[in-house]
Design an enzyme around this catalytic site. Structure first.
Site, mmCIF file in Angstrom:
data_model
loop_
_atom_site.group_PDB
_atom_site.id
_atom_site.type_symbol
_atom_site.label_atom_id
_atom_site.label_comp_id
_atom_site.label_asym_id
_atom_site.label_seq_id
_atom_site.Cartn_x
_atom_site.Cartn_y
_atom_site.Cartn_z
ATOM 1 N N ASP A 120 0.869 -1.165 0.000
ATOM 2 C CA ASP A 120 0.000 0.000 0.000
ATOM 3 C C ASP A 120 0.908 1.218 0.000
ATOM 4 O O ASP A 120 2.064 1.160 0.428
ATOM 5 C CB ASP A 120 -0.924 -0.012 1.225
ATOM 6 C CG ASP A 120 -2.168 0.841 1.028
ATOM 7 O OD1 ASP A 120 -2.184 1.682 0.096
ATOM 8 O OD2 ASP A 120 -3.123 0.690 1.807
ATOM 9 N N TRP A 121 0.387 2.328 -0.477
ATOM 10 C CA TRP A 121 1.227 3.500 -0.700
ATOM 11 C C TRP A 121 1.725 4.058 0.640
ATOM 12 O O TRP A 121 0.949 4.545 1.457
ATOM 13 C CB TRP A 121 0.454 4.546 -1.488
ATOM 14 C CG TRP A 121 0.658 4.443 -2.979
ATOM 15 C CD1 TRP A 121 1.059 5.440 -3.807
ATOM 16 C CD2 TRP A 121 0.497 3.294 -3.818
ATOM 17 N NE1 TRP A 121 1.166 4.988 -5.106
ATOM 18 C CE2 TRP A 121 0.823 3.665 -5.140
ATOM 19 C CE3 TRP A 121 0.125 1.975 -3.574
ATOM 20 C CZ2 TRP A 121 0.784 2.790 -6.211
ATOM 21 C CZ3 TRP A 121 0.086 1.088 -4.644
ATOM 22 C CH2 TRP A 121 0.407 1.495 -5.937
#
Length: 766
Positions: free
Chosen positions: A232-233
């Site tokens: 995930d970012w």
């Protein structure tokens, strides 16, 4: 697009270590690096529409995005209970991604709705793992059929926004496997997504990015995942440990700092170079496969935009749930066309004029067009339509002048359609809700309208579960729109007027009150930990086990027609691993309609802790009035087995399985039984086994008889004097829990530890 890391073209072993390390992190916010013949690809949000930033990407990825079709978010689309429709939506998203030169779309989100307070629940399908897994697999199949990779997220146990980047989800093995990983397993095994997105949080104290058990042992070793694991970012802290655990691609770019850390770790011997090569191979395979699947000349022209808008309308209409439809003046309130309306229709509420159709945060889509429910009703109704706001969505919701205008319109109309719900700033990515109540100003408006108008329809717009007691008491008819995407306005008008017969079903329970929900005492945790204390009893399973009343149950949804079930039958599959259920469904009403039949399984004689019933399959039929059709529903082994903590694996328990067929989790209309051969779990007897466990083994029971007599006062045949009656206890039950190693002391020398161990070894050998 099918991930294939076995291709010779994906080999990176001959590249310099620095290049292999560089392949494992992004070039910027949304793209990967173009190095050593490995092409760059673009990954972008979101699950219900393309959110591709215009121009250069900013550091936070929050700039404006290109116009795209906003399909119903997962919370709304899930209410369709229609895998074929979800697959078509996925295929349409692939068309738009191809036109935008996007290779990976970040979705679907299939995390379980553990608490109704979850701020991002609108992006997820359900509180039930079977429904989430089935719809998630359909979405991935549709998207990847168009040559665009999916990113299954958020793996795993990303069930809250509070402290989401650090919190540890502390969960026992059975709910972990049977509830929270169940949907991920189904999507991976059935649809093979190109990527799986590693979540921010930790599980049982270990950050997922560093959790080799999740990222490698389970995801790849048990389920056979062949794609790339992407973070995930901003989820990666400590990339060296993440690469060791099985993370392949860190997003977004960090300027190359972590690449250097990986190289240094290999040089120092801290990290095995093979792990870096493996990650680079997977990223290279992902990029090359994605580029090979590009469709030159793909465009998102006017004809495609219109076709996708029509699909968005269809998906929205199928996702609307008729919660309630009581009669007034001898007629049902809905559809309006059949309710005897001859005068005006009062439409009330700002959501009718400016609809709430999607959630806030990273998945927010710049819709190509948005249907207004008010405008669509004016087009469809022959009667005059008035409009009054009634309340505001600025936080207070109360405005005396707006309220008075709405009440006057309602009093002078034949029917009032009141749009209520939550504004975008009341539920969004980034924060959890603190209540599931509708704003007080909206409830005041509803009561005031009901005081002057008998015929009241409430239309709900929201992304998470609501407390609907007041609405249920005040409104004879209720439509749940949830979040319906850009075509929701036309879809609502179609259902309100009867052009479309509603067939949606709730994909999460609407509880009577917040305090009843299973996670109430543990959500959102404290000091970096959240305890999943409800165990297996998530959603409707909790409410059923505790026999709690709910506002509307999981799976509930009415129709403008009626259906009957008959001739139900069940039989085990030939391999004994599953069950096939068949029944006949008849449309007993006066309108054509679609019925979703749900199959819930109980194991009443189980020796394990079991929920009362769990969804294991569903199917649907569309019938004309008076028409009957046979329906077959297959129940997969994955939905019948349990995780045995002693054997550390899934087990299909032998015995009687009861399948309840119904129109909701609490509207069960038929019941069939089947016996499954299953498998016995052989647990070796040890000195820590209980006396009761040992006595269940005939050979052990016989040999222990004399030793038992030594301290019970009997003769070893079970009829001794010391039965416990004088003490008022059941001696057999009391002694059954005694560990075997304590028998040595209790036997007064009649049995030794060595003799007991020999006895156990012989029993285990047989």
């Amino acid at each position: 697009m099918k991930p294939d890391t076995t291709s010779p073209d994906a080999t990176t072993a001959d590249l310099p270590l620095e290049t292999r390390a560089a392949l494992g992190s992004g070039r910027d916010f949304w793209t990967t690096k173009d190095v050593a013949g490995v092409p760059s690809i673009t990954l972008t949000d979101g699950p219900h529409g393309i959110r591709l930033q215009t121009g250069a990407t900013d550091h936070l990825g929050l700039a404006g995005s290109l116009p795209a079709t906003c399909f119903p978010p997962a919370a709304g689309l899930s209410q369709s209970w229609d895998p074929e429709l979800v697959e078509r939506v996925g295929a349409a998203l692939a068309e738009e991604a191809q036109a935008a030169d996007v290779q990976v779309l970040l979705g679907p989100g299939i995390n379980i709705k553990r608490s109704p307070l979850g701020g991002r629940n609108f992006e997820f399908y359900s509180e039930d793992p079977h429904l989430a897994g089935t719809l998630g697999a359909a979405w991935v199949s549709g998207l990847q059929s168009g040559g665009v990779g999916a990113s299954l997220k958020h793996f795993a146990l990303n069930n809250q926004e509070d402290d989401r980047m650090r919190v540890s989800a502390d969960v026992d093995p059975r709910p972990l496997r049977e509830v929270y990983l169940r949907a991920f397993r189904q999507v991976v095994e059935d649809a093979q997504p190109a990527t799986v997105m590693c979540s921010y949080n930790a599980v049982n104290g270990v950050p997922v990015r560093h959790n080799r058990h999740l990222l490698t042992d389970i995801l790849r070793g048990e389920w056979g995942f062949r794609g790339a694991v992407v973070s995930d970012w901003g989820a990666v802290g400590g990339r060296v440990e993440a690469v060791r655990a099985g993370l392949d691609l860190q997003m977004p770019s960090d300027g190359g700092g972590s690449d250097a850390e990986v190289v240094a770790a290999v040089r120092s011997g801290e990290l095995d170079e093979a792990a870096v090569t493996t990650a680079a191979d997977r990223v290279a395979a992902l990029a090359r496969n994605a580029r090979a699947a590009r469709r030159e000349g793909a465009s998102f022209g006017d004809d495609v935009q219109q076709a996708h808008h029509e699909l968005a309308r269809e998906a929205a209409a199928r996702s609307i749930v008729l919660l309630k439809n009581d009669p007034a003046d001898g007629r049902h309130i809905l559809p309006i066309a059949d309710s005897g309306v001859t005068g005006s229709v009062a439409v009330i509420g700002p959501f009718a004029e400016t609809p709430r159709y999607q959630g806030g945060g990273s998945s927010h889509v710049n819709a190509t067009e948005v249907d207004s429910p008010l405008e669509q009703l004016r087009e469809r109704l022959g009667a005059p339509v008035t409009y009054a706001a009634g309340f505001t969505t600025d936080g207070s919701g109360r405005n005396a002048a707006l309220l008075a205008e709405a009440v006057e319109d309602a009093a002078n109309a034949d029917i009032a359609v009141v749009f209520l719900g939550l504004a975008e700033n009341q539920e969004s990515e980034g924060f959890d809700r603190t209540t599931i109540e509708l704003p007080a100003g909206q409830l005041s408006l509803l009561r005031a309208v009901r005081a002057v108008q008998e015929r009241v329809v409430v239309v709900l717009s929201h992304g998470g579960a609501l407390e609907l007691g007041q609405v249920k008491r005040s409104a004879p008819a209720i439509l749940d729109g949830n979040l319906l995407g850009q075509g929701g306005g036309a879809a609502l008008a179609d259902v309100l007027t009867g052009v479309v017969n509603p067939s949606g079903k709730l994909s999460e329970t609407m509880p009577a009150r917040l305090a009843d929900n299973p996670a109430y005492l543990d959500f959102p945790g404290e000091h970096g930990h959240v305890r999943y204390g409800e165990g297996l009893f998530v959603g409707y399973r909790w409410y059923d086990a505790r026999e709690l009343g709910v506002a509307f149950p999981f799976g509930h949804g009415l129709s403008y027609t009626t259906f009957a079930y008959s001739e139900a039958f069940a039989q085990p599959d030939d391999d004994g691993d599953g069950i096939t259920v068949s029944l006949t469904v008849t449309n007993t009403g006066k309108r054509a309609g679609r019925e979703v039949v749900q199959a819930y399984v109980a194991v009443p004689d189980s020796a394990q802790v079991r929920v009362p019933r769990a969804l294991a399959g569903f199917g649907s039929v569309t019938l004309e009035p008076g028409e009957s059709s046979d329906l077959e529903i297959h129940l997969d082994r994955r939905d019948l087995e349990y995780w045995d903590i002693r054997a550390d694996r899934f087990v299909l328990e032998p015995g009687r399985y009861v399948v309840h067929l119904g129109s909701s989790s609490r509207d069960l209309r038929a019941e069939v039984e089947v016996d499954l051969e299953g498998e016995e779990v052989a647990v070796p007897l040890t000195l820590q086994s209980s006396l009761g466990e040992a006595m269940a083994h005939p050979a052990v029971a016989q040999a222990l008889g004399q030793a038992m007599a030594a301290f019970t006062g009997g003769d070893g045949d079970g009829d001794g004097a010391a039965t416990g009656e004088a003490l008022g206890v059941d001696m057999a039950k009391m002694m059954a829990s005694i560990p075997l190693d304590r028998i040595v002391g209790f036997s007064n020398g009649a049995v030794s530890a060595e003799q007991l161990q020999q006895l156990l070894d012989a029993a285990n050998h047989h």
